[in-house]
Design a protein around this motif. Structure first.
Motif: not given
Length: 151
Positions: A43-48, A126-146
């Protein structure tokens, strides 16, 4: 005559179901916190991007995507991703590896709609970038947690 009935099973302590439940709850909790972070970051990236002049207007109907829409969609799909991670933790022998490959494939598929939407170049980029932002957050966090939960 001697007969031996050996099934190859070694007796040992039974697995602790509360330990397993804690692993699942811990991963789910990590996923939910990451989902909130991903929604906020997107949401912050979209606002920017909007402040920089991206209108997020799609040709089918001429309406712009509202900022809260980014948070809702990101939150929903982040929770789905967390569910996938929990399923891999439960049923896979290599949950982190399987999750990363699955999440990357789903991220790649998610890039198709912006590309075929017919939106202007700024909106599409912008939409392409906005798909990559949450992917980066979720994939790295969940993979590390797994990885942490499987040894």
């Amino acid at each position: 005559m001697n007969s031996m009935n050996d099934s190859g099973v070694v007796a040992g302590p039974a697995p602790d179901p509360t330990s397993r439940d804690r692993r699942f709850r811990g991963l789910a909790g990590t996923g939910l916190v990451a989902a909130l972070a991903a929604a906020a970051a997107t949401t912050l990236a979209a606002a920017l991007a909007q402040a920089a002049g991206v209108d997020f207007e799609l040709p089918d109907g001429g309406e712009s995507i509202p900022l809260p829409g980014f948070a809702v969609v990101t939150g929903f799909f982040s929770v789905v991703g967390t569910g996938i991670a929990v399923a891999f933790l439960r049923w896979s022998t290599r949950p982190a590896t399987r999750f990363v490959w699955t999440a990357m494939a789903l991220t790649a598929v998610s890039l198709v709609p912006p590309l075929i939407s017919g939106a202007n170049t700024a909106t599409t980029t912008a939409l392409l970038g906005l798909h990559l932002v949450p992917a980066a957050v979720m994939i790295t966090t969940l993979a590390r947690s797994l990885r942490a939960r499987t040894g």
